[in-house]
Design a protein around this motif. Sequence first.
Motif, PDB file in Angstrom:
ATOM      1  N   ARG A  64       0.677  -1.303   0.027  1.00 13.01           N
ATOM      2  CA  ARG A  64      -0.025   0.187  -0.021  1.00 13.01           C
ATOM      3  C   ARG A  64       0.700   1.400  -0.091  1.00 13.01           C
ATOM      4  NH1 ARG A  64      -3.698  -3.084   4.418  1.00 13.01           N
ATOM      5  NH2 ARG A  64      -5.570  -3.732   2.968  1.00 13.01           N
ATOM      6  N   PRO A  65       1.696   1.527   0.838  1.00 17.62           N
ATOM      7  CA  PRO A  65       2.355   2.909   0.802  1.00 17.62           C
ATOM      8  C   PRO A  65       3.405   2.759  -0.069  1.00 17.62           C
ATOM      9  CG  PRO A  65       3.117   1.302   2.894  1.00 17.62           C
ATOM     10  CD  PRO A  65       2.030   0.593   2.268  1.00 17.62           C
ATOM     11  N   LEU A  67       1.625   3.779  -3.290  1.00 18.03           N
ATOM     12  CA  LEU A  67       1.640   5.249  -3.219  1.00 18.03           C
ATOM     13  C   LEU A  67       2.649   5.979  -3.482  1.00 18.03           C
ATOM     14  CD1 LEU A  67      -0.923   7.231  -2.432  1.00 18.03           C
ATOM     15  CD2 LEU A  67      -0.145   7.102  -0.125  1.00 18.03           C
ATOM     16  N   SER A  93      -0.034   1.193   7.886  1.00 19.66           N
ATOM     17  CA  SER A  93      -0.230   1.748   6.539  1.00 19.66           C
ATOM     18  C   SER A  93      -1.272   3.032   6.448  1.00 19.66           C
ATOM     19  CB  SER A  93      -0.779   0.796   5.502  1.00 19.66           C
ATOM     20  OG  SER A  93      -2.069   0.070   5.900  1.00 19.66           O
ATOM     21  N   THR A 137      -0.101   6.646   5.436  1.00 19.32           N
ATOM     22  CA  THR A 137      -0.685   7.498   4.411  1.00 19.32           C
ATOM     23  C   THR A 137      -1.224   8.762   4.836  1.00 19.32           C
ATOM     24  OG1 THR A 137      -1.590   5.424   3.448  1.00 19.32           O
ATOM     25  CG2 THR A 137      -2.813   7.637   2.896  1.00 19.32           C
ATOM     26  N   GLU A 138      -1.729   8.995   6.183  1.00 24.27           N
ATOM     27  CA  GLU A 138      -1.931  10.260   6.576  1.00 24.27           C
ATOM     28  C   GLU A 138      -0.794  11.299   6.816  1.00 24.27           C
ATOM     29  OE1 GLU A 138      -4.833  11.399   6.393  1.00 24.27           O
ATOM     30  OE2 GLU A 138      -6.368   9.826   6.636  1.00 24.27           O
ATOM     31  N   VAL A 161      -2.215  12.700  -2.297  1.00 25.09           N
ATOM     32  CA  VAL A 161      -2.371  11.483  -1.605  1.00 25.09           C
ATOM     33  C   VAL A 161      -3.922  11.265  -1.616  1.00 25.09           C
ATOM     34  CG1 VAL A 161      -2.222  10.519   0.660  1.00 25.09           C
ATOM     35  CG2 VAL A 161      -0.464  11.763  -0.267  1.00 25.09           C
ATOM     36  N   TRP A 162      -4.761  12.155  -1.322  1.00 22.68           N
ATOM     37  CA  TRP A 162      -6.069  11.868  -1.150  1.00 22.68           C
ATOM     38  C   TRP A 162      -6.669  12.769  -2.320  1.00 22.68           C
ATOM     39  CZ3 TRP A 162      -7.737   7.895   1.194  1.00 22.68           C
ATOM     40  CH2 TRP A 162      -7.262   7.567   2.479  1.00 22.68           C
ATOM     41  N   ALA A 207      -4.980   7.308  -2.512  1.00 26.86           N
ATOM     42  CA  ALA A 207      -4.462   6.555  -1.517  1.00 26.86           C
ATOM     43  C   ALA A 207      -5.339   5.172  -1.333  1.00 26.86           C
ATOM     44  CB  ALA A 207      -4.434   7.265  -0.053  1.00 26.86           C
TER      45      ALA A 207
END
Length: 225
Positions: free
Chosen positions: A17-18, A21, A67, A71-72, A81-82, A157
């Motif tokens: 996941r990261p 991203l 994760s 992300t945040e 990212v978002w 994300a």
Amino acid sequence: MYTLYIANKNYSSWSLRPWALLTELGIAFKEQLVPFGAGSNWDEFRQFSPNGKVPCLVDDGLTVWESLSITEFLAERHPGVWPEQSAARAWARSAAAEMHAGFTTLRTQCPMSCGIRVRLHEVGPALKADLARVDELWRDGLDKFGGPFLAGDRFTAVDAFFAPVAFRVQTYGLPLSEASQAYAQHLLQTRALRAWQQQALAEPWREPGHEAACLAYGTLVADLR
């Protein structure tokens, strides 16, 4: 520069996941891959991660684990990212959090393995329920925000959080709607996921526990590694 600690690309859905991203958004980072060992990896992973798990991000002495937290942390520092649009951003955060916390049967019966193809013995009620919810979520995002990604025209994300599911769809031939199958294929063709799969197939490691888990509910059809 960030250092991202991950485990085997073939198996580690959480690491993907990261990594996806950061890679897809073009954020520079150094990869530190620590392969899974047989049994518990607590002692080894605790050398860099407070919870003894991967992924873990380190930045100039600051350590961020899990994760969703990674992300945040990245979202506070990097645009994209978002989603920018508020409704899309709220939906994306909700869908990513649901993926982070749920879909236990899908995770258990279809562990991630990029390098093999498996025919499931059956798709029982609990797995059908998880797949129905994945399908519902994906179609909802695509319909609401126009695709081709879940929250609009760019990889964000929420796509990274569902990237391991796209690999599971490929590995186990999971039944989803035409729209969801097309999304999974689109995700697998992104630069990040193509690179991840290529590197996963080249890995020399075979961890017996992960190998057994991938065949606990199905029969091996092909090994591409």
